[in-house]
Design an enzyme around this catalytic site. Structure first.
Site, PDB file in Angstrom:
ATOM      1  N   SER A  63      -0.299  -0.796  -6.545  1.00 32.87           N
ATOM      2  CA  SER A  63       0.502  -0.477  -5.366  1.00 32.87           C
ATOM      3  C   SER A  63       0.366   1.002  -5.019  1.00 32.87           C
ATOM      4  CB  SER A  63       1.947  -0.918  -5.588  1.00 32.87           C
ATOM      5  OG  SER A  63       2.696  -0.870  -4.397  1.00 32.87           O
ATOM      6  N   GLU A 114       1.058  -4.835  14.878  1.00 31.70           N
ATOM      7  CA  GLU A 114       0.664  -4.479  16.234  1.00 31.70           C
ATOM      8  C   GLU A 114      -0.806  -4.086  16.237  1.00 31.70           C
ATOM      9  OE1 GLU A 114       2.220  -0.288  17.275  1.00 31.70           O
ATOM     10  OE2 GLU A 114       3.725  -1.039  15.883  1.00 31.70           O
ATOM     11  N   HIS A 116      -0.967  -4.503  -0.948  1.00 35.02           N
ATOM     12  CA  HIS A 116      -0.126  -5.596  -0.419  1.00 35.02           C
ATOM     13  C   HIS A 116      -0.723  -6.051   0.923  1.00 35.02           C
ATOM     14  CE1 HIS A 116       3.090  -4.591  -3.343  1.00 35.02           C
ATOM     15  NE2 HIS A 116       2.856  -3.344  -3.023  1.00 35.02           N
TER      16      HIS A 116
END
Length: 273
Positions: free
Chosen positions: A132, A150, A174
Site C-alpha cells: 500500500s 472521473e 488498491h
C-alpha cells in the site's frame, strides 16, 4: 516451488492475505531467507505503528524466522538511530507497511537509515517489500493522493517525491479495487518517460534483478507504457479539464506473467504443470 532471489523488491497493492495462504508474504519470507531470515519492519506510514508493527511481527514469527525487529521511526531524528542502523546491517530483508505515503517519505527520505537500506537493495544484499503506502513510495515520482471516478485530469492526482528505490516507475495501489486508472494516467501525462504500474489488492509486482517485473497473487498488475505517447494536451488545458493521451501501450498482467522493464515487452506465465 519457485525460488526468487534475495535482491528482489516486492511491491504489493495492499490488503495482502495475512491469514490463509499468505502467498505474497510467504514469497517475501522465502526471498528473505526463510528460517534464516532477519527482518526489519518499518511501520512509519501508519498512525498506529505499534499495532501494525506487532501484526507483521506475529505473521513472520509464525512462518519461522531467525530474528525480527520493528524499526519504529516516528521522528526524523530516529532515522539516525545507531541501533536501527546496526540492525539494518544484519538484515536479510526490510518490510514497509501501509498507511500514508507522505508520512512515510517525510519521516524516512534522506535519513541515514533509509539511505543504507536503499544502498543494500541496490547492491542486491537484501529483499525489500512494501505494501500500500509502502508500495507507493518505490518510484522517484510518487502518487501522494488524489481522486477517482472521473476522466484523467491534472487535478485528479497529487504528486510528490518518492524514495527512488525503483526510479523509473510510478506506482498506484488498491488499483482496480478503487478505480484508479484515471489517476495513474493523470500522473503519467506529466512524466511519460516513467512506467505506470497499477497493482490490485492481494497482488504483488515482484521486481527481479534481471530487470523483470513478475506478478504474484489474486489480482492483476496494470502496466502503462507512455514512452511512445504521440500527443497530450497536458500543457494546454487547465487542471480540471480532461486530458488527451494518444498512443499509450497498456498491459494487464496476471499471476505468473512477466514484463521486461528494458525492452517493455510482456510475456505470459509459464505453466509449471
Amino acid at each position: 516451488m519457485k525460488q526468487y532471489q534475495r535482491s528482489s523488491v516486492l511491491v504489493i497493492g495492499g490488503a495482502e492475505d495475512k491469514v490463509h495462504g499468505r502467498e505474497i508474504l510467504q514469497t517475501f519470507w522465502r526471498c528473505a531467507g526463510g528460517s534464516d531470515a532477519i527482518i526489519g519492519i518499518i511501520p512509519s506510514a501508519s498512525r498506529e505503528p505499534t499495532i501494525i508493527g506487532d501484526r507483521y511481527i506475529s505473521i513472520f514469527r509464525d512462518m519461522g524466522v531467525k530474528d525480527l525487529k520493528v524499526l519504529d521511526v516516528r521522528d526524523r531524528i530516529e532515522g539516525e538511530d545507531k541501533s536501527y542502523q546496526e540492525y539494518v546491517e544484519q538484515c536479510t530483508a526490510v518490510f514497509m507497511t501501509g498507511g500514508d505515503q507522505l508520512r512515510l517519505c517525510g519521516l524516512l527520505a534522506d535519513t541515514p537509515l533509509m539511505e543504507r537500506i536503499r544502498q543494500r537493495v541496490k547492491l542486491g544484499e537484501i529483499t525489500l517489500g512494501g505494501t500500500s503506502a509502502g508500495a507507493a513510495v518505490m518510484g522517484h515520482h510518487m502518487i501522494a493522493g488524489g481522486s477517482s471516478g472521473e476522466s484523467p485530469n491534472r487535478a485528479l492526482v497529487d504528486m510528490a517525491m518518492g524514495l527512488g528505490i525503483i526510479p523509473e516507475v510510478i506506482v498506484d495501489q488498491h488499483f482496480h479495487n478503487r478505480n484508479r486508472m484515471a489517476r495513474l494516467l493523470s500522473a503519467l501525462s506529466n512524466h511519460p518517460e516513467r512506467i505506470g504500474v497499477g497493482i490490485d489488492e492481494d497482488t504483488c509486482a515482484l521486481f527481479t534483478p534481471d530487470d523483470h517485473l513478475e506478478v504474484i497473487g489474486k489480482g492483476t498488475v496494470t502496466v502503462v507504457d507512455a514512452q511512445a505517447m504521440s500527443y497530450t494536451n497536458q500543457g494546454k488545458v487547465d487542471a480540471e479539464s480532461p486530458l488527451a493521451l494518444h498512443n499509450l501501450r497498456v498491459h494487464i498482467l496476471c499471476h505468473g506473467d512477466r514484463y521486461n522493464r528494458k525492452t517493455h515487452q510482456p510475456t505470459a506465465a509459464v505453466n509449471d504443470q
